[in-house]
Design an enzyme around this catalytic site. Structure first.
Site, PDB file in Angstrom:
ATOM      1  N   ARG A 244       0.863  -1.175   0.000  1.00  0.00           N
ATOM      2  CA  ARG A 244       0.000   0.000   0.000  1.00  0.00           C
ATOM      3  C   ARG A 244       0.906   1.233   0.000  1.00  0.00           C
ATOM      4  O   ARG A 244       1.954   1.246   0.681  1.00  0.00           O
ATOM      5  CB  ARG A 244      -0.908   0.030   1.235  1.00  0.00           C
ATOM      6  N   GLU A 273      -3.225   7.879  -4.359  1.00  0.00           N
ATOM      7  CA  GLU A 273      -3.595   7.225  -5.616  1.00  0.00           C
ATOM      8  C   GLU A 273      -4.856   7.882  -6.125  1.00  0.00           C
ATOM      9  O   GLU A 273      -5.771   8.076  -5.332  1.00  0.00           O
ATOM     10  CB  GLU A 273      -3.854   5.732  -5.399  1.00  0.00           C
ATOM     11  N   HIS A 292      -1.171   0.571  -9.832  1.00  0.00           N
ATOM     12  CA  HIS A 292      -1.815  -0.409  -8.931  1.00  0.00           C
ATOM     13  C   HIS A 292      -2.417  -1.576  -9.741  1.00  0.00           C
ATOM     14  O   HIS A 292      -3.626  -1.818  -9.707  1.00  0.00           O
ATOM     15  CB  HIS A 292      -2.893   0.285  -8.080  1.00  0.00           C
TER      16      HIS A 292
HETATM   17  C1  GLV Z   1      -5.036  -4.935  -4.283  1.00  0.00           C
HETATM   18  O1  GLV Z   1      -4.299  -4.082  -3.932  1.00  0.00           O
HETATM   19  C2  GLV Z   1      -5.668  -5.840  -3.373  1.00  0.00           C
HETATM   20  O2  GLV Z   1      -5.592  -5.604  -2.148  1.00  0.00           O
HETATM   21  O3  GLV Z   1      -6.273  -6.817  -3.830  1.00  0.00           O
END
Ligand code: GLV
Length: 336
Positions: A244, A273, A292
């Site tokens: 994260r 983000e 991401h």
């Molecule tokens: C993506 O970041 C997830 O947590 O699946």
């Protein structure tokens, strides 16, 4: 009453792969927010009112305000992600609402992307590609775009859960020494199988050539990599983040890259983000940022959609979710 009118009402906050979506649409009266961008907050609060189930994404904040807006009939929050820091889980548990996530199916896919970032930054792939595209490639150069060797390097893995362990396998396959740091020590068998050595965070930071983050986001891990942490790293170290964004202090990262202390960074997640194109990190050639996408393979996103549908449909039927993140919700005494 028509058959459809008897079905549970659900809100799906974005189009997900058909493997899950079609089952949700067939079994419920679904309100699908079919837009590329997430529903704005006021729209989310309006649409969630009166639903029995919510299929949320990590871009939706599920908190007391949203749970109030939904109403007391809400039976399940099914998050289309393995991470669930966007959901106030204690608030859901207090209301007796199970929360589901999609663990397991994205483990290898995420580790693949983490290792791809590591390789791309170590061997300066995007810089090389930009160089060719800019028509600057005039001859073979003895010192052109030299990078760091991956084989023989030390890979420090912070967070040794499912994804961290898959990263260890990839590192071992490339002949790397593997250090890991986690609040929980792996078993001796796992350490031997993965050829991974436990290390304190200080040692890991000081000895690793590559540091890859696989921890969840919590108050303890927020800005875990800050200016002091970067100072402890080896000169030339490369940092990879597929966990994260807020686990890294991005101002401190930019400074450590700019000063030349760090060799590079590969980020799948950022703070905030989305990261806008004028962010200082994007002006640094040794920082590679992707939007991401660590779990974004066709097969994995389809499996995630199936799991999110399984959790949602179980929840609205009053059944136990296959993968609840708050199983303690089932131990609560029934409401008086
Ligand atoms: C993506 O970041 C997830 O947590 O699946």
């Amino acid at each position: 009453m028509t058959e459809a009118a008897g079905r549970p009402r659900v809100l799906v906050t974005r189009r997900i792969p058909d493997a899950g979506l079609e089952r949700v649409l067939a079994a419920t009266r679904a309100d699908l927010w079919d837009d590329e961008l997430p529903p704005p907050r006021d729209e989310l609060l309006r649409r969630v009112a009166g639903v029995d189930g919510l299929l949320s994404l990590l871009t939706d904040q599920v908190d007391d305000e949203l749970l109030d807006a939904a109403g007391p009939q809400l039976k399940v929050v099914s998050n289309f992600a393995v991470g669930f820091d966007n959901v106030d889980v204690p608030a859901c548990t207090a209301r007796g609402i199970p929360v589901g996530n999609t663990p397991g199916v994205l483990t290898e896919t995420t580790a693949d992307l983490a290792f791809a970032l590591l390789m791309a930054v170590a061997r300066r792939l995007t810089e090389g590609y930009d160089y060719v595209r800019a028509d600057r490639w005039l001859t073979w150069g003895p010192m052109l775009l030299m990078g760091s060797d991956i084989h023989g390097g030390t890979l420090g893995i912070v967070g040794f859960g499912r994804i961290g362990r898959e990263m260890a396998k990839r590192g071992s396959g490339f002949g790397m020494r593997i250090l890991y740091h986690d609040v929980q020590r792996a078993t001796a068998e796992d350490e031997a199988a993965l050829r991974a050595e436990p290390a304190g965070l200080e040692t890991l930071l000081a000895e690793s050539d590559f540091i890859s983050l696989h921890t969840n986001l919590s108050p303890e891990t927020q800005h875990l990599l800050d200016a002091a942490a970067f100072r402890r790293m080896k000169r030339g170290a490369i940092v990879i983040n597929t966990s994260r964004g807020p686990v890294i202090d991005h101002d401190a990262l930019a400074e450590a890259l700019r000063s030349g202390h760090l060799g590079g960074a590969g980020l799948d997640v950022t703070e905030p983000e989305p990261m806008r194109a004028d962010h200082p990190l994007l002006s640094l050639p040794n920082c590679l940022v992707v939007p991401h996408i660590a779990s974004a393979s066709h097969a994995t996103r389809a499996r995630m959609a199936e799991m999110a549908a399984d959790n949602l449909l179980a929840g609205v039927a009053g059944e136990r979710l296959p993968t609840p993140v708050n199983p303690e919700v089932y131990d609560r005494p029934p409401a008086a």
